[in-house]
Design a protein around this motif. Structure first.
Motif, mmCIF file in Angstrom:
data_model
loop_
_atom_site.group_PDB
_atom_site.id
_atom_site.type_symbol
_atom_site.label_atom_id
_atom_site.label_comp_id
_atom_site.label_asym_id
_atom_site.label_seq_id
_atom_site.Cartn_x
_atom_site.Cartn_y
_atom_site.Cartn_z
ATOM 1 N N PRO A 33 0.806 -1.226 0.000
ATOM 2 C CA PRO A 33 0.000 0.000 0.000
ATOM 3 C C PRO A 33 0.841 1.279 0.000
ATOM 4 C CG PRO A 33 -0.409 -1.315 1.990
ATOM 5 C CD PRO A 33 0.565 -2.058 1.155
ATOM 6 N N MET A 34 2.027 1.225 0.603
ATOM 7 C CA MET A 34 2.859 2.427 0.670
ATOM 8 C C MET A 34 3.354 2.868 -0.708
ATOM 9 S SD MET A 34 6.037 0.980 -0.089
ATOM 10 C CE MET A 34 7.005 2.400 0.090
ATOM 11 N N LEU A 35 3.382 1.942 -1.666
ATOM 12 C CA LEU A 35 3.893 2.265 -2.991
ATOM 13 C C LEU A 35 2.959 3.215 -3.750
ATOM 14 C CD1 LEU A 35 6.490 1.530 -4.385
ATOM 15 C CD2 LEU A 35 5.282 -0.256 -5.604
ATOM 16 N N SER A 36 1.680 3.166 -3.424
ATOM 17 C CA SER A 36 0.728 4.068 -4.097
ATOM 18 C C SER A 36 0.970 5.524 -3.707
ATOM 19 C CB SER A 36 -0.710 3.659 -3.785
ATOM 20 O OG SER A 36 -0.959 3.790 -2.398
ATOM 21 N N GLU A 37 1.647 5.746 -2.592
ATOM 22 C CA GLU A 37 1.955 7.108 -2.150
ATOM 23 C C GLU A 37 3.218 7.665 -2.798
ATOM 24 O OE1 GLU A 37 2.188 6.785 2.086
ATOM 25 O OE2 GLU A 37 0.170 5.945 2.234
ATOM 26 N N GLU A 38 3.969 6.796 -3.488
ATOM 27 C CA GLU A 38 5.214 7.215 -4.130
ATOM 28 C C GLU A 38 4.926 7.796 -5.516
ATOM 29 O OE1 GLU A 38 8.210 7.188 -2.708
ATOM 30 O OE2 GLU A 38 7.461 6.236 -0.893
ATOM 31 N N ASN A 39 5.888 8.543 -6.044
ATOM 32 C CA ASN A 39 5.707 9.101 -7.381
ATOM 33 C C ASN A 39 5.881 8.022 -8.450
ATOM 34 O OD1 ASN A 39 8.489 8.867 -8.120
ATOM 35 N ND2 ASN A 39 8.925 10.800 -7.095
ATOM 36 N N LYS A 40 5.493 8.349 -9.662
ATOM 37 C CA LYS A 40 5.484 7.385 -10.768
ATOM 38 C C LYS A 40 6.884 6.818 -11.039
ATOM 39 C CE LYS A 40 4.351 7.144 -15.686
ATOM 40 N NZ LYS A 40 3.914 7.905 -16.852
ATOM 41 N N LEU A 41 7.897 7.652 -10.970
ATOM 42 C CA LEU A 41 9.264 7.201 -11.247
ATOM 43 C C LEU A 41 9.736 6.192 -10.204
ATOM 44 C CD1 LEU A 41 10.837 10.660 -12.148
ATOM 45 C CD2 LEU A 41 9.931 8.932 -13.711
ATOM 46 N N THR A 42 9.388 6.417 -8.948
ATOM 47 C CA THR A 42 9.748 5.485 -7.880
ATOM 48 C C THR A 42 9.017 4.166 -8.073
ATOM 49 O OG1 THR A 42 10.112 7.331 -6.367
ATOM 50 C CG2 THR A 42 9.803 5.164 -5.375
ATOM 51 N N ARG A 43 7.740 4.223 -8.430
ATOM 52 C CA ARG A 43 6.979 2.985 -8.682
ATOM 53 C C ARG A 43 7.582 2.199 -9.840
ATOM 54 N NH1 ARG A 43 2.553 6.538 -7.922
ATOM 55 N NH2 ARG A 43 2.131 6.508 -10.160
ATOM 56 N N GLN A 44 8.011 2.900 -10.886
ATOM 57 C CA GLN A 44 8.621 2.216 -12.029
ATOM 58 C C GLN A 44 9.954 1.574 -11.645
ATOM 59 O OE1 GLN A 44 8.713 5.412 -14.888
ATOM 60 N NE2 GLN A 44 6.716 4.841 -15.751
ATOM 61 N N ALA A 45 10.765 2.266 -10.850
ATOM 62 C CA ALA A 45 12.038 1.706 -10.398
ATOM 63 C C ALA A 45 11.801 0.505 -9.479
ATOM 64 C CB ALA A 45 12.870 2.766 -9.681
ATOM 65 N N ALA A 46 10.792 0.585 -8.614
ATOM 66 C CA ALA A 46 10.457 -0.537 -7.726
ATOM 67 C C ALA A 46 9.987 -1.742 -8.543
ATOM 68 C CB ALA A 46 9.382 -0.116 -6.722
ATOM 69 N N ALA A 47 9.178 -1.502 -9.561
ATOM 70 C CA ALA A 47 8.706 -2.592 -10.425
ATOM 71 C C ALA A 47 9.879 -3.242 -11.139
ATOM 72 C CB ALA A 47 7.691 -2.064 -11.430
ATOM 73 N N ASN A 48 10.834 -2.432 -11.584
ATOM 74 C CA ASN A 48 12.017 -2.965 -12.254
ATOM 75 C C ASN A 48 12.859 -3.788 -11.288
ATOM 76 O OD1 ASN A 48 15.181 -2.137 -13.053
ATOM 77 N ND2 ASN A 48 13.899 -2.901 -14.739
ATOM 78 N N ALA A 49 13.044 -3.304 -10.058
ATOM 79 C CA ALA A 49 13.823 -4.042 -9.054
ATOM 80 C C ALA A 49 13.174 -5.389 -8.764
ATOM 81 C CB ALA A 49 13.948 -3.216 -7.774
#
Length: 159
Positions: A99-115
């Motif tokens: 749930p905390m990922l929805s509070e992050e910006n789009k670039l952070t979500r994309q980097a997290a998805a890549n990781a």
């Protein structure tokens, strides 16, 4: 202004950029080595050409739980890694559902998805690291395609 003054300013700016770029690489290496000593490190990238680039380093234990997280985000060589404690304690396999990922910006979500994607691929043995294509190579490809297209149109008109 004198051309020599402009040339001197350009050379000084170039040298400064090289120096700060090396410091940024040193910062990445020190953070990576510190995390690597504790366990596995998942690296998520979201390269930026015009927009801000993002690199997310996640220190993961043997069970897949994130123990340490730092992120570098920015458009300049002045960007440095900053701790991201909100990632700690999350299982990397469920990272995109956190749930905390929805509070992050789009670039952070994309980097997290890549990781997460790269970590799971490496874990399953299916990861192949692909070398990025050089922009110059892309221009060469585009020119080759244009040449073929023109040749194709000329041969169709000749028939």
């Amino acid at each position: 202004m004198n051309i020599f003054v402009l040339g001197t300013i350009a050379i000084i700016a170039y040298i400064l950029q090289i120096f700060l770029g090396m410091k940024q690489i040193k910062n990445f290496n020190s953070v990576y080595i510190r995390m690597k000593r504790k366990g596995k490190v998942a690296i998520g990238r979201r390269p930026g050409k015009i927009a801000s680039g993002t690199i997310l380093l996640l220190g993961v234990d043997a069970a897949g739980v994130i123990q340490d997280a730092e992120m570098m985000q920015g458009t300049s060589i002045l960007a440095r890694f900053k701790p991201r404690p909100q990632f700690i304690g999350i299982d990397i396999h469920q990272l995109m559902d956190a749930p905390m990922l929805s509070e992050e910006n789009k670039l952070t979500r994309q980097a997290a998805a890549n990781a997460q994607k790269v970590y799971v691929e490496v874990e399953s043995g299916n990861h192949r690291d692909e070398a990025p294509v050089s922009p110059i190579f892309n221009v060469g490809n585009q020119l080759s395609l244009m040449k073929l297209s023109i040749q194709d149109k000329l041969t169709k008109k000749g028939c």
